[in-house]
Design a protein around this motif. Structure first.
Motif: not given
Lengths: 665, 188, 299
Positions: A392-397, B26, B28, B84-87
Motif C-alpha cells: 500500500s502507498r507504494d506507487p513503485a511496486k 515525493r 514521504y 524506494c516506494p516513491m521512486e
C-alpha cells in the motif's frame, strides 16, 4: 409568443466572482421572447425558488431558464419549483454558468459574454420545449445481491426482513467471505465467527432469501425495476437435497493435499470438500480440476462411502434466468500477492506470512487451532515483526492508495500475539498510524501502552533468512533514521487490499463504472456513496474501496435501505427523455421507411418492429417503435435514421439547431 | 553560521529538480533508503534525513546538506532507489549535491580524502587515458600525505603481478574530452 | 560467437587474472574475443562523483569506438565498466540534448547501435548443453554467488531479472557441477570506491559478506566484478581488524571457476595472483604449468 423567465444565480461568489451577473440578467431582459430576467445570490435557496414560482404566476411564463450550477446538481430542484407553480417541469432548462464558465475562466468581459451566450442558447432551446410527462414502469420486487461476505449477508438480511425477496449469489461453496477467516475483530476483540456465523444461518433460514452458492452472474439485462439476471449454478457434483452433510465423502477422498483456500494455504483439503466446518450451506462440492475421477475416470471413493448416495458425477452447470428489480454488488476485496516484493522474501521463506494467513494462525478454527506456530517448523515464535504498508502507498511496486484496514489489524495482530505468547516480543514497523474510528486510536494506544508492542516508525528495507531466523533490516526515522536490525522468528506482512478477481468483468456485465484499480465507482463520493451511475444498482463494502467491518455493514444497510425505498413504489417514474418514431396521418402513417438501421444501432435493445395494419388486419407497412421502458435516451438511433423519422424528446433536432444558431448569431 | 547560497534564485530542492528532474517532495519519509543503505551508519545524516533537510527549502538546511559528509560516503550502490516506494532517484540527487558542494566550496572536512581520491582518479585518466593504479595511489598520497597507507598490501600486489610500475600512455584518446570540458568551463 | 571486448583498466592491472581466465576459457566456449582498439577508461566510480558530463563522455567515446569498429555486441566483463557503459547508453538514448553535447565533446559519431553485454549474459549464451556435456560435475563445490550492486542495479539500466534475488550466476554454477547456496548477501554492497579512503567501512561490509558465506558452508565466493574481488580478496587484514575474525574463504571469478571445471591449469587462470589461496579446484585438475589450453584437457 413565448414568455421566457431567466434567473441568473450568483452561487454565492462561485459565479459572481468572475461573471457580471447583473449585466447578464440585463442583457437577457432585452432578448426577444424574454418576459422576465433577474439575478440573485442563491437561486437554489427557498427565497430564490420563490422568485421563480411567483414570476411564473405573475408574468405567465411559458418557459424558464435557470443559469446556475450543473444540471446534475440542481435540475431536479428547479424543475420541482416550476411544477409547484403549475409549469410543466420539462419547460425548465439550466445553463451551467459555474462549471462551464466562472470556474474555468478569469474575471473579465469575455467571461461575462460567454455567460450571456450560454444563457441565450438555452432561451432559444426552451422556446421550443414541449411539455413532457414522466414514464411509469412496473417494479419487480426481488433484489439480487452479488457476493455472500458480510456486506452481502447484511444487505440480504435487511432487505428480506423488510419483507422483500432476495436472491443471494456467492461464487464460493459457502457464504461468509473474508470475515469468516478472521480471528478476532478490532476494536472490541470479539470473535469474528461468533458474530458472523449466526448471520450466515439466518440467511439460510430466511424464507425471503434464495441462496445460490457456487454460482456466478453470467449477465444482467434490462433496467431499474425490470432487470433479468442470468445465473450460472456451477455443478457441485452433489445432490444438495439428498446430502446430509455428514462428511463421509471428504474423509474418503484419497486426495488430501490441496492447499485450502479458507486456510490461505496453511491447511489442506480434499477434492470433495466443505470449505470450513461452519460453512453455509454445510454441504460439499467436488473441485473437478483436482478430482481423480474427473482427471482419470477412476476413483469414486466418495460415492461409495456416501450413505445418502448424493454424489452426482454427471451433474451439469445450470443456467437460470430470474427477473430482478434491483441489484446490490458486494463482491469484496482480495489481498495483493506479495511476490512483487522480493526484498521481503514472501514465497521464499515460509515464516514470512500475510496478514490474512496470520488471522488463520490466530483463529480457533485455523490449522493450528489458534496457537501461534511457525509454518516452517511448528515452533512458537518468540519474536514477530509486523510490517505495515506492504504494497500500500507504494506507487513503485504496489498500489498508491492506503488500504485503510492494515493499521488496525496490525495493532490487533500484535496484541493477540502478546496475549497468546506472553514472553514474546512484537515489533511493528509503520509509516503513519491511521486509526480514525470510534475507539480505534485508543485500541492502538493500548497495544503500545498495555501490551508493550514495540512500534518503530520506518519501513523495512529487506528481510532475509539466517540460521532459521529472519533478519529484518529497518530504520527508526524518529531517531534520525538510525538502522535497526531484528532477528525475528516470524514476519507478518500487512498486504495491500485490492479489488476482487473478476471485479472488472462483473462491472462490465452490469454496465457500472469502476476505477483504475477495478474498484466499483459510486455515483457521488459524498452524497450518493452506495449508488452507482446505473439506476437500480447499488454497492456496499470493500468492492468499492478497502473497508473495515463496521463501515462495510453500515454501507450494506444503506444499500439495503435504497433497495427497500425503491421497492416501496408500486411503479417507478422515469424521465421522458427518450426517442420517439414519428407518426403522421394516413396514408403515410410514419416517415419511417422500415430500414431498421436504428434497431441494430441501439445499445439497449430498445427498438422493436411494429406492424401497421388496416382495420381488416391487412399489413400496410413495418415501422420502428421505441420501447419507452428500455430507451435510455442516448440518441444513437437519431443519428442513424436516414429519413429523420426519430427524434429525442427534450433534445429534438429543432431544439439543438436553435441553440447552435443562437450561438452563431 | 548561515551564508546564503545562490541556486539561480531557487532553493537547493528547486535546483535539483531543474538539474535532474527529481522532486524531493515525493519523499514521504518512510526511511526505507536509510534502512538499506550500506553506508548509513557512518553518515552524519542518513539518506532520508538529507531528503528531509532538502524538503525544508531554507538556506540553513541547504547548507547542512552541501557540507555534509553523507554525500561523499554514498557508494552509488542504488539499493535505496531500487526499493524506494516513491521512486526517488537518490543516487542522482547525490550526484547533483556533490557537484554543488564542490562549486560552493562547502566540502565537508572529513571528506577531503574522498574528494582527493576522485580527483586523483580523474587526473590519472587525464594524464594516461586509462587508470594506472600505481600512479593513482602516488597522486592520492601526494594530495593527502597518507604515505603509510596500504604499505602492507602494495608489495604483495606487486609480487603477485597485479601492479605495473610503468604506465602505458593512452592520453591521446581522452585529451579532446578534457580540453573540451576545460573550454566549456572557461566559457561559463 | 565473435564479440567485441572492452576489458577496462582493472583487467589490465590489479584484476588481470579476470582477463587471463576469460581469455583462457574463451576458445573452449567457442567465444572469439576481439579487443576494441584505442579504448580509454570509463571513469568508473569517480567521474560521476565530480563531473556529470565527464561521466558520460568517457563511456560514450568507448561506445562510439565500438560502433566505429562495427561491433554489434560489446562484452564488458568488469561489472563497474558495464554499469557505466549501459547507463550512459540509456542516458544518451533518452535525452537528445545531452547526446548532442556529448558527441560534440568526443567528436565522434554515436548512434547507440552497439549492444552492451555483461559477462553473465554472454556466458549464459555460450555455456551450452554441448559444452556442459564435457564437464559433468567438474567443479563439485558448494559456492555462493556474489552479484554485488553493479550487475543488478539500477534495474532500468541493467535489465536484471529478479533484482533482489538474481539467479543467472547461480544457474551458470549449476551448469559446471557446482552447488550454489542460498545466502543473505547476494546483492549487498562491498564498499567499492571507498576501498582506499574508508578502508574501515569496506572492512565492515566485506566482513558481513565473508561471514555469511562462511556460515552457510560455502567453499568459495564466486564474483564477476573486479572491485568486489579486490575488496573481498585483498582487504582481509582490514576485514580481520574490523570484525576480529579470520576468514579463509577464497574469492573466485566466475571465469576462473569455469576454467577450473574445464580442467585448465591454475596459472593460466591467474589463481596464483590471489591474496587468499584458492582452495577449490576442478575435478579434472591437471598438472600445473600446462600453459596453453587445449580441447584435450576438457575431455
Amino acid at each position: 409568443m413565448s414568455r421566457i423567465g431567466v434567473f441568473i444565480c450568483h452561487c454565492g461568489e462561485n459565479i459572481s466572482a468572475t461573471v457580471d451577473c447583473e449585466k447578464v440578467a440585463k442583457t437577457l431582459a432585452s432578448m426577444p421572447g424574454v418576459a422576465h430576467s433577474v439575478d440573485y445570490k442563491y437561486m437554489c435557496s427557498d427565497p430564490g425558488q420563490s422568485l421563480i414560482r411567483s414570476a411564473i404566476k405573475e408574468k405567465k411564463l411559458t418557459g424558464v431558464v435557470v443559469a446556475a450550477c450543473s444540471p446534475r446538481m440542481h435540475e431536479p430542484t428547479f424543475r420541482k419549483a416550476c411544477a409547484e407553480a403549475r409549469l410543466n417541469p420539462f419547460l425548465c432548462e439550466m445553463a451551467n454558468l459555474r462549471e462551464h464558465c466562472s470556474w474555468v475562466h478569469a474575471k473579465g468581459d469575455a467571461t461575462t459574454d460567454k455567460a450571456i451566450d450560454l444563457v441565450s442558447m438555452l432561451v432559444e432551446k426552451v422556446k421550443r420545449n414541449k411539455p413532457l410527462f414522466p414514464i411509469k414502469v412496473p417494479v419487480t420486487k426481488t433484489a439480487l445481491v452479488i457476493g455472500g461476505g458480510i456486506a452481502g449477508i447484511q444487505a440480504a438480511l435487511d432487505i428480506a426482513n423488510a419483507g422483500q425477496k432476495v436472491v443471494l449469489v456467492e461464487r464460493e461453496p459457502s457464504i461468509g467471505g473474508h470475515m469468516s477467516q478472521l480471528s478476532e475483530t478490532f476494536p472490541t476483540l470479539d470473535c469474528s465467527q461468533c458474530i458472523l456465523t449466526p448471520r450466515m444461518v439466518e440467511v439460510a433460514q430466511n424464507p425471503n432469501i434464495t441462496l445460490y452458492t457456487y454460482a456466478e452472474v453470467e449477465s444482467l439485462s434490462g433496467f431499474i425495476g425490470n432487470f433479468t439476471a442470468r445465473i450460472r449454478k456451477k455443478a457441485k457434483s452433489v445432490d444438495e437435497k439428498l446430502c446430509t452433510g455428514c462428511g463421509e465423502c471428504a474423509t474418503a477422498c484419497p486426495i488430501k493435499k490441496i492447499p485450502s483456500e479458507f486456510n490461505t494455504g496453511l491447511g489442506m483439503r480434499g477434492a470433495i470438500y466443505v470449505p470450513f466446518p461452519q460453512a453455509v450451506p454445510n454441504k460439499p462440492v467436488i473441485d473437478r480440476s483436482r478430482c481423480t475421477y474427473f482427471k482419470s475416470g477412476k476413483c469414486k471413493f466418495c460415492a461409495s462411502k456416501c450413505p445418502a448416495q448424493a454424489i452426482r458425477f454427471d451433474q451439469q452447470d445450470e443456467i437460470i434466468e430470474i427477473p430482478i428489480g434491483s441489484v446490490v454488488v458486494t463482491t469484496g476485496f482480495n489481498i495483493k500477492e506479495t511476490s512483487f516484493f522480493p526484498e521481503y522474501g514472501y514465497g521464499k521463506y515460509k515464516d514470512v506470512v500475510t496478514g490474512l494467513q496470520f488471522e488463520r494462525l490466530l483463529s480457533a478454527s485455523g490449522p493450528t487451532l489458534g496457537e501461534v506456530k511457525r509454518p516452517s517448523d511448528g515452533t512458537v515464535p518468540k519474536k514477530i515483526v509486523f510490517v505495515a504498508c506492504t504494497g500500500s502507498r507504494d506507487p513503485a511496486k504496489g498500489i498508491e492508495y492506503c488500504s485503510k484496514i492494515c493499521c488496525m489489524y496490525t495493532a490487533k495482530h500484535a496484541m493477540l500475539y502478546k496475549h497468546k505468547v506472553h514472553d514474546g516480543d512484537a515489533y511493528v514497523f509503520y509509516m503513519d498510524i491511521r486509526a480514525a474510528g470510534k475507539g480505534y486510536d485508543e485500541f492502538f494506544r493500548r497495544a503500545i501502552e498495555e501490551d508493550h508492542v514495540n512500534y518503530i516508525r520506518g519501513r523495512i528495507s529487506r528481510i532475509y533468512e539466517r540460521n532459521g531466523k529472519l533478519i529484518v533490516r529497518g530504520a527508526d526515522t524518529l531517531l534520525g533514521a538510525q538502522q535497526v536490525e531484528i532477528e525475528a522468528d516470524m514476519v507478518v506482512l500487512a498486504t495491500a487490499a485490492v479489488a476482487n478477481d473478476g471485479a472488472e468483468s462483473l462491472a462490465q456485465k452490469l454496465h457500472v463504472s469502476y476505477d483504475a484499480h477495478h474498484f466499483f465507482a459510486e455515483a457521488h463520493p459524498k452524497l450518493r456513496p452506495v449508488e452507482t451511475n446505473t439506476a437500480g444498482i447499488f454497492l456496499a463494502g470493500a468492492c468499492q474501496s478497502p473497508k473495515d467491518i463496521p463501515e462495510t455493514v453500515s454501507q450494506a444497510s444503506a444499500a439495503a435501505s435504497k433497495v427497500i425505498g425503491l421497492f416501496s413504489n408500486a411503479e417507478l417514474t422515469r424521465e421522458p427523455i427518450i426517442a420517439v418514431v414519428n407518426r403522421t396521418a394516413p396514408p403515410l402513417f410514419s416517415t419511417c421507411v422500415g430500414c431498421f438501421m436504428c434497431q441494430s444501432a441501439c445499445p439497449y435493445h430498445a427498438i422493436e418492429q411494429e406492424e401497421i395494419k388496416t382495420r381488416e388486419g391487412k399489413l400496410i407497412k413495418m415501422v420502428a417503435k421505441v420501447n419507452p421502458g428500455l430507451c435510455q435516451g442516448c440518441g444513437t438511433c437519431v443519428a442513424f435514421c436516414r429519413s429523420k423519422s426519430i427524434d429525442l424528446q427534450g433534445y429534438s433536432n429543432e431544439q439543438v439547431y436553435a441553440e447552435v444558431m443562437e450561438l452563431l448569431s | 553560521m548561515s551564508v546564503s547560497i545562490d541556486f539561480g534564485g531557487d532553493s537547493l530542492a528547486g535546483w535539483i529538480q531543474h538539474k535532474s528532474g527529481i522532486s524531493v517532495q515525493r519523499c514521504y519519509q518512510c526511511g526505507k533508503c536509510s534502512a538499506g543503505c550500506p553506508a548509513s551508519s557512518d553518515m552524519d545524516f542518513a539518506p532520508s534525513v538529507l531528503l528531509r533537510l532538502l524538503q525544508l527549502q531554507n538556506a540553513e538546511s541547504d547548507q547542512k546538506v552541501l557540507s555534509s559528509y553523507s554525500i561523499w560516503l554514498c557508494l552509488t550502490c542504488h539499493t535505496c532507489s531500487a526499493r524506494c516506494p516513491m521512486e526517488v532517484d537518490l543516487p542522482k540527487v547525490m550526484d547533483v549535491l556533490r557537484a554543488e558542494s564542490l562549486r560552493h566550496k562547502l566540502v565537508n572536512k572529513r571528506a577531503k580524502d574522498i574528494v582527493a581520491f576522485h580527483k586523483s582518479f580523474i587526473d590519472t585518466i587525464r594524464n594516461f587515458g586509462r587508470l594506472w593504479e600505481v600512479g593513482l595511489v602516488a597522486d592520492y598520497k601526494l594530495r593527502t600525505r597518507h604515505f603509510w597507507q596500504d604499505v602492507v598490501v602494495a608489495p604483495v600486489m606487486l609480487k603477485k603481478g597485479k601492479l605495473s610500475l610503468i604506465p602505458l600512455f593512452h592520453k591521446k584518446f581522452v585529451s579532446r574530452i578534457f580540453s573540451g570540458l576545460r573550454n566549456r568551463e572557461e566559457r561559463a | 560467437m565473435k564479440i567485441g571486448l572492452y576489458p577496462g583498466c582493472s583487467l589490465e592491472g590489479s584484476s588481470r587474472e579476470y582477463a587471463e581466465s576469460l581469455r583462457a576459457i574463451a576458445p573452449h566456449l567457442g567465444l572469439e574475443l576481439e579487443e576494441i582498439e584505442g579504448w580509454n577508461c570509463c571513469g568508473a566510480s569517480s567521474a560521476h562523483q565530480l563531473d556529470h558530463t565527464l561521466s558520460l563522455a568517457l563511456p560514450a567515446r568507448i561506445l562510439a569506438q565500438a560502433e566505429k569498429q562495427k561491433f554489434p555486441e560489446l562484452l564488458v566483463p568488469c561489472a563497474a565498466c558495464y554499469n557505466r557503459l549501459a547507463s550512459t547508453k540509456k542516458d544518451l538514448a533518452n535525452d537528445a540534448s545531452t547526446r548532442d553535447k556529448v558527441t560534440d565533446l568526443i567528436n565522434m559519431p554515436y548512434t547507440g547501435v552497439t549492444s552492451v553485454q555483461n559477462i553473465l549474459e554472454v556466458l549464459n549464451l555460450v555455456l551450452t548443453p554441448d559444452v556442459q556435456k564435457k564437464i559433468p560435475a567438474a567443479f563439485p563445490h558448494k559456492v555462493v554467488c556474489y552479484y554485488g550492486c553493479l550487475l543488478v542495479r539500477p534495474a532500468s539500466v541493467v535489465h536484471a531479472e529478479k533484482m533482489e534475488d538474481p539467479m543467472q550466476m547461480d544457474d551458470l554454477m549449476k551448469r559446471i557441477g557446482a552447488t550454489p547456496l542460498d545466502w543473505g548477501m547476494k546483492t549487498e554492497c562491498c564498499g567499492a570506491s571507498l576501498s582506499i579512503t574508508r578502508t574501515d567501512i569496506v572492512g565492515k561490509l566485506c566482513g558481513n559478506i565473508l561471514e555469511d558465506a562462511t556460515m552457510r558452508g560455502a567453499e568459495a565466493i564466486i564474483v564477476a566484478c573486479p572491485m568486489c574481488h579486490s575488496n573481498l580478496d585483498m582487504r582481509r587484514k582490514e576485514i580481520e581488524r574490523v570484525t576480529g575474525k579470520k576468514f579463509s574463504i577464497p574469492i573466485v571469478y566466475i571465469t576462473q571457476a569455469i576454467g577450473m571445471a574445464l580442467g585448465l591449469d591454475a596459472k593460466s587462470l591467474g589463481l596464483h595472483r590471489h591474496f587468499v589461496e584458492v582452495s577449490v579446484h576442478g575435478k579434472n585438475k591437471v598438472q600445473q604449468n600446462v600453459s596453453s589450453p587445449s580441447m584435450a584437457a576438457v575431455s
